[in-house]
Every structure is written in structure tokens, then in C-alpha cells.
Design a protein around this motif. Structure first.
Motif, mmCIF file in Angstrom:
data_model
loop_
_atom_site.group_PDB
_atom_site.id
_atom_site.type_symbol
_atom_site.label_atom_id
_atom_site.label_comp_id
_atom_site.label_asym_id
_atom_site.label_seq_id
_atom_site.Cartn_x
_atom_site.Cartn_y
_atom_site.Cartn_z
ATOM 1 N N PRO A 2 2.382 -1.064 -0.873
ATOM 2 C CA PRO A 2 2.084 -0.580 -2.205
ATOM 3 C C PRO A 2 3.251 -0.799 -3.152
ATOM 4 O O PRO A 2 4.409 -0.764 -2.762
ATOM 5 C CB PRO A 2 1.821 0.921 -2.017
ATOM 6 C CG PRO A 2 1.553 1.098 -0.566
ATOM 7 C CD PRO A 2 2.290 -0.008 0.131
ATOM 8 N N HIS A 3 2.885 -1.049 -4.425
ATOM 9 C CA HIS A 3 3.898 -1.156 -5.468
ATOM 10 C C HIS A 3 4.461 0.216 -5.777
ATOM 11 O O HIS A 3 3.890 1.229 -5.416
ATOM 12 C CB HIS A 3 3.284 -1.732 -6.756
ATOM 13 C CG HIS A 3 2.856 -3.139 -6.633
ATOM 14 N ND1 HIS A 3 1.578 -3.543 -6.877
ATOM 15 C CD2 HIS A 3 3.522 -4.260 -6.290
ATOM 16 C CE1 HIS A 3 1.480 -4.837 -6.701
ATOM 17 N NE2 HIS A 3 2.649 -5.290 -6.344
ATOM 18 N N GLN A 52 -10.501 1.518 -3.750
ATOM 19 C CA GLN A 52 -9.905 1.087 -2.487
ATOM 20 C C GLN A 52 -8.778 0.085 -2.761
ATOM 21 O O GLN A 52 -7.696 0.177 -2.179
ATOM 22 C CB GLN A 52 -10.998 0.464 -1.617
ATOM 23 C CG GLN A 52 -10.598 0.182 -0.208
ATOM 24 C CD GLN A 52 -11.778 -0.308 0.609
ATOM 25 O OE1 GLN A 52 -12.613 -1.073 0.123
ATOM 26 N NE2 GLN A 52 -11.865 0.133 1.841
ATOM 27 N N GLU A 53 -9.005 -0.840 -3.660
ATOM 28 C CA GLU A 53 -7.988 -1.834 -4.018
ATOM 29 C C GLU A 53 -6.793 -1.183 -4.706
ATOM 30 O O GLU A 53 -5.637 -1.503 -4.407
ATOM 31 C CB GLU A 53 -8.595 -2.908 -4.925
ATOM 32 C CG GLU A 53 -7.627 -3.979 -5.347
ATOM 33 C CD GLU A 53 -7.142 -4.859 -4.206
ATOM 34 O OE1 GLU A 53 -6.041 -5.434 -4.350
ATOM 35 O OE2 GLU A 53 -7.850 -4.996 -3.188
ATOM 36 N N VAL A 55 -5.755 1.950 -4.461
ATOM 37 C CA VAL A 55 -5.005 2.758 -3.485
ATOM 38 C C VAL A 55 -4.166 1.844 -2.595
ATOM 39 O O VAL A 55 -2.999 2.132 -2.320
ATOM 40 C CB VAL A 55 -5.948 3.655 -2.654
ATOM 41 C CG1 VAL A 55 -5.231 4.231 -1.441
ATOM 42 C CG2 VAL A 55 -6.508 4.777 -3.518
ATOM 43 N N GLN A 56 -4.743 0.737 -2.162
ATOM 44 C CA GLN A 56 -3.997 -0.193 -1.316
ATOM 45 C C GLN A 56 -2.798 -0.770 -2.070
ATOM 46 O O GLN A 56 -1.723 -0.959 -1.495
ATOM 47 C CB GLN A 56 -4.912 -1.320 -0.843
ATOM 48 C CG GLN A 56 -4.235 -2.304 0.081
ATOM 49 C CD GLN A 56 -5.181 -3.381 0.561
ATOM 50 O OE1 GLN A 56 -6.190 -3.668 -0.076
ATOM 51 N NE2 GLN A 56 -4.855 -3.980 1.681
ATOM 52 N N THR A 57 -2.963 -1.033 -3.352
ATOM 53 C CA THR A 57 -1.911 -1.650 -4.150
ATOM 54 C C THR A 57 -0.860 -0.655 -4.627
ATOM 55 O O THR A 57 0.335 -0.932 -4.559
ATOM 56 C CB THR A 57 -2.523 -2.371 -5.363
ATOM 57 O OG1 THR A 57 -3.460 -3.348 -4.892
ATOM 58 C CG2 THR A 57 -1.456 -3.065 -6.194
ATOM 59 N N TYR A 58 -1.310 0.520 -5.111
ATOM 60 C CA TYR A 58 -0.402 1.457 -5.773
ATOM 61 C C TYR A 58 -0.193 2.773 -5.032
ATOM 62 O O TYR A 58 0.688 3.547 -5.394
ATOM 63 C CB TYR A 58 -0.909 1.764 -7.185
ATOM 64 C CG TYR A 58 -0.971 0.534 -8.038
ATOM 65 C CD1 TYR A 58 0.179 -0.039 -8.563
ATOM 66 C CD2 TYR A 58 -2.187 -0.078 -8.308
ATOM 67 C CE1 TYR A 58 0.131 -1.179 -9.337
ATOM 68 C CE2 TYR A 58 -2.251 -1.226 -9.091
ATOM 69 C CZ TYR A 58 -1.089 -1.769 -9.596
ATOM 70 O OH TYR A 58 -1.142 -2.899 -10.361
ATOM 71 N N GLY A 59 -1.036 3.063 -4.045
ATOM 72 C CA GLY A 59 -0.925 4.318 -3.311
ATOM 73 C C GLY A 59 -1.864 5.383 -3.860
ATOM 74 O O GLY A 59 -2.367 5.281 -4.981
ATOM 75 N N GLU A 60 -2.090 6.406 -3.040
ATOM 76 C CA GLU A 60 -3.041 7.463 -3.401
ATOM 77 C C GLU A 60 -2.619 8.251 -4.638
ATOM 78 O O GLU A 60 -3.425 8.503 -5.526
ATOM 79 C CB GLU A 60 -3.257 8.442 -2.240
ATOM 80 C CG GLU A 60 -4.131 7.914 -1.127
ATOM 81 C CD GLU A 60 -3.330 7.237 -0.033
ATOM 82 O OE1 GLU A 60 -2.098 7.099 -0.168
ATOM 83 O OE2 GLU A 60 -3.964 6.819 0.973
ATOM 84 N N THR A 63 -2.847 6.299 -7.978
ATOM 85 C CA THR A 63 -4.256 6.063 -8.299
ATOM 86 C C THR A 63 -4.933 7.347 -8.742
ATOM 87 O O THR A 63 -5.709 7.347 -9.704
ATOM 88 C CB THR A 63 -4.983 5.446 -7.086
ATOM 89 O OG1 THR A 63 -4.323 4.226 -6.734
ATOM 90 C CG2 THR A 63 -6.438 5.166 -7.394
#
Length: 87
Positions: A2-3, A52-53, A55-60, A63
Motif C-alpha cells: 500500500p501507498h 477492494q482496489e 484498500v489494496q492500494t492505500y490501506g483500510e 480508504t
């Protein structure tokens, strides 16, 4: 990986890429509806895939903070498409 949460939401300056992405999503949505999939089902699946994308990229947490602004944007008409008046 994640970023950083500080990089979310992404820079709004890439409007051409966002327009192209919206075109792809809209076409996929229309194709699903033409194949008989209910529009509500398509919308829910699109939202699930989008979150889903994100969260995968930036985290819960990042998001979730981003999503907190949706109620005001929805109520403010940000996602409402108004028909154009006929002249």
C-alpha cells in the motif's frame, strides 16, 4: 504494498486518465446490463471492486477516511446526472 496514507486520494490533475477509466467502467457496466445482469447488481459489484482496489492500494484506514465524504457528495448531487433542458 500500500501507498502512504498521505497519498490518498490520488492527484486529481490526471483528468484524461480518469475520463478514460470512467469510459471503460461505463462500457463494462452497459455490457453487463445488456447481458441481463441487473443494474443494481452491476453497481454493487463495481463498488465492491473499486473499494477492494483502493484498500489494496492505500490501506483500510485511508480508504475509510475517503469514503466518509461520500454522504455529503451524494446529497450534494455530485453523482446526479440531470437531463439537459430542451430549448
Amino acid at each position: 504494498m500500500p501507498h502512504s496514507e498521505n497519498s490518498f486520494p490520488p492527484d486529481p490533475s490526471d483528468q484524461d486518465a480518469k475520463r478514460a477509466a470512467l469510459t471503460y467502467v461505463s462500457e463494462a457496466f452497459a455490457e453487463g446490463c445488456l447481458d441481463g445482469i441487473d443494474g443494481d447488481c452491476m453497481a454493487q459489484a463495481a463498488l465492491f471492486a473499486a473499494f477492494q482496489e483502493l484498500v489494496q492500494t492505500y490501506g483500510e484506514e485511508a480508504t475509510a477516511r475517503y469514503a466518509e465524504g461520500f454522504p455529503d457528495r451524494i446529497r450534494g448531487g455530485a453523482y446526479t446526472v440531470n437531463p439537459q433542458p430542451h430549448h
